[in-house]
Design a protein around this motif. Structure first.
Motif, PDB file in Angstrom:
ATOM      1  N   MET A 183       0.840  -1.198   0.000  1.00 57.94           N
ATOM      2  CA  MET A 183       0.000   0.000   0.000  1.00 57.94           C
ATOM      3  C   MET A 183       0.876   1.249   0.000  1.00 57.94           C
ATOM      4  O   MET A 183       1.752   1.400   0.858  1.00 57.94           O
ATOM      5  CB  MET A 183      -0.923  -0.014   1.216  1.00 57.94           C
ATOM      6  N   LYS A 184       0.611   2.118  -0.979  1.00 57.66           N
ATOM      7  CA  LYS A 184       1.353   3.372  -1.102  1.00 57.66           C
ATOM      8  C   LYS A 184       0.388   4.470  -1.525  1.00 57.66           C
ATOM      9  O   LYS A 184      -0.577   4.227  -2.238  1.00 57.66           O
ATOM     10  CB  LYS A 184       2.497   3.237  -2.120  1.00 57.66           C
ATOM     11  N   CYS A 185       0.692   5.673  -1.072  1.00 57.39           N
ATOM     12  CA  CYS A 185      -0.174   6.811  -1.357  1.00 57.39           C
ATOM     13  C   CYS A 185       0.018   7.265  -2.803  1.00 57.39           C
ATOM     14  O   CYS A 185       1.153   7.388  -3.266  1.00 57.39           O
ATOM     15  CB  CYS A 185       0.139   7.955  -0.396  1.00 57.39           C
ATOM     16  N   PRO A 186      -1.059   7.539  -3.545  1.00 61.38           N
ATOM     17  CA  PRO A 186      -0.932   7.963  -4.944  1.00 61.38           C
ATOM     18  C   PRO A 186      -0.867   9.477  -5.134  1.00 61.38           C
ATOM     19  O   PRO A 186      -0.819   9.936  -6.276  1.00 61.38           O
ATOM     20  CB  PRO A 186      -2.209   7.402  -5.583  1.00 61.38           C
ATOM     21  N   TYR A 187      -0.839  10.252  -4.039  1.00 60.76           N
ATOM     22  CA  TYR A 187      -0.986  11.699  -4.165  1.00 60.76           C
ATOM     23  C   TYR A 187       0.369  12.391  -4.138  1.00 60.76           C
ATOM     24  O   TYR A 187       1.284  11.960  -3.415  1.00 60.76           O
ATOM     25  CB  TYR A 187      -1.873  12.234  -3.041  1.00 60.76           C
ATOM     26  N   HIS A 262       2.547   0.147 -10.095  1.00 64.68           N
ATOM     27  CA  HIS A 262       2.868   1.541 -10.374  1.00 64.68           C
ATOM     28  C   HIS A 262       3.587   1.616 -11.725  1.00 64.68           C
ATOM     29  O   HIS A 262       4.637   0.993 -11.911  1.00 64.68           O
ATOM     30  CB  HIS A 262       3.765   2.115  -9.281  1.00 64.68           C
ATOM     31  N   ILE A 263       3.036   2.403 -12.645  1.00 65.91           N
ATOM     32  CA  ILE A 263       3.622   2.549 -13.983  1.00 65.91           C
ATOM     33  C   ILE A 263       3.720   4.044 -14.287  1.00 65.91           C
ATOM     34  O   ILE A 263       2.715   4.682 -14.607  1.00 65.91           O
ATOM     35  CB  ILE A 263       2.778   1.842 -15.063  1.00 65.91           C
ATOM     36  N   LEU A 342      -4.574  -3.257  -8.877  1.00 65.93           N
ATOM     37  CA  LEU A 342      -4.898  -1.840  -8.750  1.00 65.93           C
ATOM     38  C   LEU A 342      -3.784  -1.079  -9.446  1.00 65.93           C
ATOM     39  O   LEU A 342      -2.633  -1.084  -8.992  1.00 65.93           O
ATOM     40  CB  LEU A 342      -5.008  -1.439  -7.278  1.00 65.93           C
ATOM     41  N   LEU A 343      -4.116  -0.454 -10.565  1.00 66.90           N
ATOM     42  CA  LEU A 343      -3.118   0.168 -11.431  1.00 66.90           C
ATOM     43  C   LEU A 343      -2.993   1.652 -11.121  1.00 66.90           C
ATOM     44  O   LEU A 343      -3.987   2.374 -11.076  1.00 66.90           O
ATOM     45  CB  LEU A 343      -3.508  -0.038 -12.904  1.00 66.90           C
ATOM     46  N   TYR A 344      -1.741   2.104 -10.910  1.00 66.90           N
ATOM     47  CA  TYR A 344      -1.420   3.515 -10.743  1.00 66.90           C
ATOM     48  C   TYR A 344      -0.666   3.972 -11.996  1.00 66.90           C
ATOM     49  O   TYR A 344       0.430   3.477 -12.273  1.00 66.90           O
ATOM     50  CB  TYR A 344      -0.512   3.742  -9.533  1.00 66.90           C
ATOM     51  N   LEU A 345      -1.224   4.897 -12.733  1.00 66.47           N
ATOM     52  CA  LEU A 345      -0.574   5.477 -13.904  1.00 66.47           C
ATOM     53  C   LEU A 345      -0.165   6.910 -13.577  1.00 66.47           C
ATOM     54  O   LEU A 345      -1.011   7.731 -13.186  1.00 66.47           O
ATOM     55  CB  LEU A 345      -1.507   5.456 -15.117  1.00 66.47           C
ATOM     56  N   TYR A 346       1.114   7.209 -13.733  1.00 67.67           N
ATOM     57  CA  TYR A 346       1.641   8.538 -13.430  1.00 67.67           C
ATOM     58  C   TYR A 346       1.997   9.250 -14.735  1.00 67.67           C
ATOM     59  O   TYR A 346       2.669   8.680 -15.605  1.00 67.67           O
ATOM     60  CB  TYR A 346       2.888   8.455 -12.552  1.00 67.67           C
ATOM     61  N   ASP A 369       6.784  -0.515 -10.794  1.00 68.10           N
ATOM     62  CA  ASP A 369       6.832  -1.921 -11.187  1.00 68.10           C
ATOM     63  C   ASP A 369       7.148  -2.065 -12.675  1.00 68.10           C
ATOM     64  O   ASP A 369       7.355  -3.186 -13.142  1.00 68.10           O
ATOM     65  CB  ASP A 369       5.499  -2.598 -10.888  1.00 68.10           C
ATOM     66  N   GLY A 370       7.157  -0.991 -13.380  1.00 67.57           N
ATOM     67  CA  GLY A 370       7.448  -0.961 -14.808  1.00 67.57           C
ATOM     68  C   GLY A 370       7.390   0.476 -15.278  1.00 67.57           C
ATOM     69  O   GLY A 370       6.770   1.326 -14.633  1.00 67.57           O
TER      70      GLY A 370
END
Length: 564
Positions: A183-187, A262-263, A342-346, A369-370
C-alpha cells in the motif's frame, strides 16, 4: 474451681464450633461470593468502563480480554477480601462481640438487668468471637481457591485471544505477501508507503487508525457510536472508506487486498505522454469488451479526470500541458479471471526530468513496477540532421519534445537505481513507445516498419539509446503508434490497442495472466536460439602446469640399477 474452668472451656469450644459451622462460615462465604460477582463488569451494559482510560485518539473500545479481563479479576478479588474484612471487623467484632463482652444483648444492645443473664452472655462472647474469626478464615480460604481458578481461566482466555490475534494478523500479512500487496499513497507530496490505512466508520465517520486484530478486538472493533467494524481483511475490512495515514486523503477501496502496480509514463515535454495515457485507458476499456478483462475507475475523481481529458481531445485534438510539480496517479482496477490489480498510472511533466534535482523529487519512481518510456524520434538532432526543408517543416509542425529522447533517458536512468534501490542491470520491465507515427510515416527514411522497432531505431540514429536500453534493462519491448490517431473524434481502435498493449505487457510481468491479449513478440527482439549441444564447439580447457613427479630409483632383481 478446676471444674468450672473446664466447663467454661467446653462451653467456649461448643459455641465456637456452632457459630463457625452453622452461621459465620456460610455468611462470610455468601458475602464474598456476592461481592466478587458485583465487582465484575461495567455498571451499565454498552457503555465504556470508567476503570479503563481511553487509548490516545482511537475511538474504538479496548477488547475485554486485552485489559478489562485483568481489571475485573483484580476488582473481584479485592472486593471479596474487603467485604469479608469489613463484616468481620465491623458487625461481628465491633458490634456483636463487644456487646456480649459487656453483658448486653448482641442484636439490640439492650443491657440485661439480672446479673445471671449478663454472666451467661459474657461466657458466650469468647466462643462467638472465635467462631466468627474462624468462619472468616475458612471462607477466605475457599475464596482463595475460587479466585486462583478464576485467574487461571483468565490467563487461558488471554492466551487464547492473543494466539487468535497473532494467527489472524499473520494470515492477513501472509495473504498480502502472497498477493504482493504494497500500500502506497498515490498523491503528490506524499507517495509514502504504509502498512495499514485509516478506516472511516460508515456510521459516524470517525477515523480508526488501528483497525486490525489487536488490543481493540480480534475479529471486529466496537466504535464509540456502537457500530461493529470488521478488523480482518479477509472478512471485508477493505470495503470500508479508507484514507492515507500520512496525508489523510481518500484512497480507493480495495487498496488493502489488491496488488498495486505503479507505472510512470516518462518522456519529454510535448512527447505525447498524456495522449498516450488517454489512448491506453481507452484501449483497456475496448479490450474489456472483447475478452475476460474488466476495467473500472478506482474513484470518482479518476473517472472525472478521464472524461475531462477526452473532452479536450474531442474539442481541439490536443490536451493542455501537464501542470503542477508531482503527478497524481490515475487509478484503475483491472481484473482478468481470478487475477486482480490496482493500477497507478503517473503522467509527470516533461520538465520534471530536466535535471537531477527535479528527478530525485519524483518519489513515485521508487515504487515503479514498470516504466513506459515515450520516445519522440523527431526531437533527436541526429535524426533531423539530414532532413530536407519540407521534412523539417513537417517535423516542426509535429511540435517535437524538449529535451530529446536521449537526454530524457539519461536523466531518468541516472537516478532510477538510487530511487528504486536496484542495481544497474535492473529487471524493471521497460515498454518503449515511439509516438507520432502518423508524422513519421510521411517521411520516407523514418517510415516505421511493422516489426523490429528496436533495430529500426538504431538505423535512424538512435543506436546509442537502443544499446544502452539493452545494457540497463533486461526486460524491454518496443511499440510504435500515433497517440493523436488513437484519441479525439473517430479514434483508431488499432492504435488504442497498441497503447493498451504496453500497459498489459507490464501487468503480465507482475503475474496477471493477460499474455493472450498481447500479440507475438517480434523475432528481432527475442534472444537467438541456442545451438544444440552436439553442434557446440568444445571449450578449450585452460592450461594448468603440472608438477613433475620425482624420479625414483628402483633396484631390479638382477642387481642392475635402472632409472624410471
Amino acid at each position: 474451681m478446676g471444674g468450672l474452668i473446664s466447663a467454661a472451656l467446653w462451653l467456649t469450644v461448643a459455641v465456637w464450633a456452632g457459630v463457625c459451622l452453622f452461621r459465620a462460615f456460610w455468611e462470610f462465604l455468601a458475602l464474598a461470593l456476592r461481592a466478587s460477582a458485583q465487582g465484575i463488569g461495567p455498571r451499565t451494559t454498552g457503555t465504556p468502563d470508567p476503570r479503563i482510560p481511553p487509548v490516545g485518539a482511537e475511538p474504538a473500545r479496548r477488547a475485554y480480554w486485552s485489559e478489562l479481563l485483568w481489571v475485573d479479576a483484580y476488582t473481584s478479588t479485592r472486593t471479596a477480601a474487603s467485604a469479608v474484612r469489613h463484616r468481620l471487623l465491623g458487625r461481628w467484632m465491633a458490634v456483636t462481640a463487644r456487646r456480649m463482652f459487656t453483658g448486653r444483648q448482641p442484636s439490640t444492645g439492650y443491657r440485661f438487668d439480672h446479673w445471671i443473664a449478663r454472666s451467661v452472655v459474657r461466657l458466650l462472647a469468647p466462643g462467638t468471637a472465635l467462631g466468627a474469626i474462624t468462619g472468616a478464615l475458612l471462607a477466605s480460604a475457599v475464596m482463595v481457591l475460587v479466585h486462583l481458578v478464576m485467574w487461571l481461566l483468565a490467563g487461558l482466555v488471554w492466551l487464547a485471544a492473543v494466539a487468535g490475534v497473532a494467527v489472524l494478523r499473520g494470515a492477513d500479512r501472509g495473504v498480502a505477501l502472497v498477493r504482493g500487496v504494497r500500500m502506497k499513497c498515490p498523491y503528490p507530496g506524499c507517495y509514502r508507503p504504509f502498512p495499514l490505512a485509516v478506516h472511516r466508520c460508515p456510521g459516524c465517520r470517525t477515523a480508526h487508525r488501528e483497525l486490525r486484530p489487536g488490543r481493540f478486538g480480534a475479529l471486529w472493533h466496537l466504535c464509540s457510536c456502537g457500530r461493529r467494524l470488521t478488523a480482518v481483511s479477509l472478512f471485508g475490512r477493505d470495503r470500508l472508506p479508507v484514507e492515507c495515514p500520512h496525508c489523510d486523503r481518500s484512497l480507493p477501496s480495495g487498496i488493502g487486498r489488491l496488488r498495486t502496480v505503479h507505472i510512470p509514463v516518462v518522456g519529454g515535454t510535448s512527447s505525447g505522454k498524456t495522449m498516450l495515457m488517454a489512448a491506453a485507458v481507452a484501449g483497456l476499456h475496448a479490450s474489456a469488451g472483447r475478452s475476460a478483462l474488466k476495467v473500472e475507475f478506482a474513484t470518482a475523481d479518476d473517472r472525472r479526470d478521464v472524461v475531462d481529458l477526452d473532452g479536450q481531445l474531442k474539442q481541439s485534438g490536443r490536451v493542455r500541458k501537464t501542470q503542477g510539480g508531482q503527478p497524481r496517479a490515475l487509478m484503475l482496477r483491472i481484473s482478468h479471471r481470478r487475477g486482480r490489480r490496482l493500477l497507478y498510472l503517473y503522467d509527470p511533466m516533461g520538465e520534471s526530468l530536466y535535471d537531477v534535482d527535479s528527478t530525485r523529487r519524483q518519489e513515485y519512481l521508487a515504487h515503479a513496477d514498470g516504466v513506459i518510456l515515450v520516445v519522440d524520434v523527431l526531437a533527436d538532432p541526429r535524426v533531423r540532421r539530414s532532413f530536407s526543408a519540407d521534412e523539417e517543416a513537417l517535423a516542426r509542425g509535429a511540435n517535437p519534445s524538449e529535451p530529446g529522447p536521449w537526454e530524457t533517458y539519461q536523466t531518468f536512468t541516472g537516478e532510477l537505481p538510487g530511487l528504486t534501490g536496484r542495481r544497474r542491470g535492473t529487471r524493471l520491465p521497460l515498454a518503449v513507445v515511439v509516438t507520432k507515427r502518423d508524422v513519421l510515416d510521411r517521411i520516407d527514411r523514418l517510415r516505421v516498419p511493422a516489426t523490429g522497432i528496436g533495430p529500426w531505431l538504431a538505423t535512424i540514429g538512435l543506436d546509442r539509446l537502443v544499446r544502452d536500453l539493452g545494457h540497463r534493462f533486461r526486460t524491454r519491448r518496443y511499440w510504435a503508434l500515433s497517440a493523436y490517431a488513437a484519441t479525439g473524434t473517430g479514434p483508431l481502435v488499432s492504435e488504442q490497442q497498441r497503447a493498451a498493449e504496453a500497459v498489459l505487457w507490464i501487468l503480465a510481468r507482475t503475474g496477471l495472466r493477460v499474455g493472450k491479449l498481447l500479440p507475438e513478440e517480434s523475432e528481432s527482439l527475442k534472444a537467438p536460439p541456442r545451438a544444440p549441444r552436439s553442434a557446440r564447439r568444445p571449450r578449450p580447457r585452460p592450461y594448468r602446469a603440472r608438477a613433475r613427479r620425482p624420479y625414483k630409483i628402483v633396484q631390479p632383481h638382477d642387481g642392475a640399477r635402472r632409472d624410471r
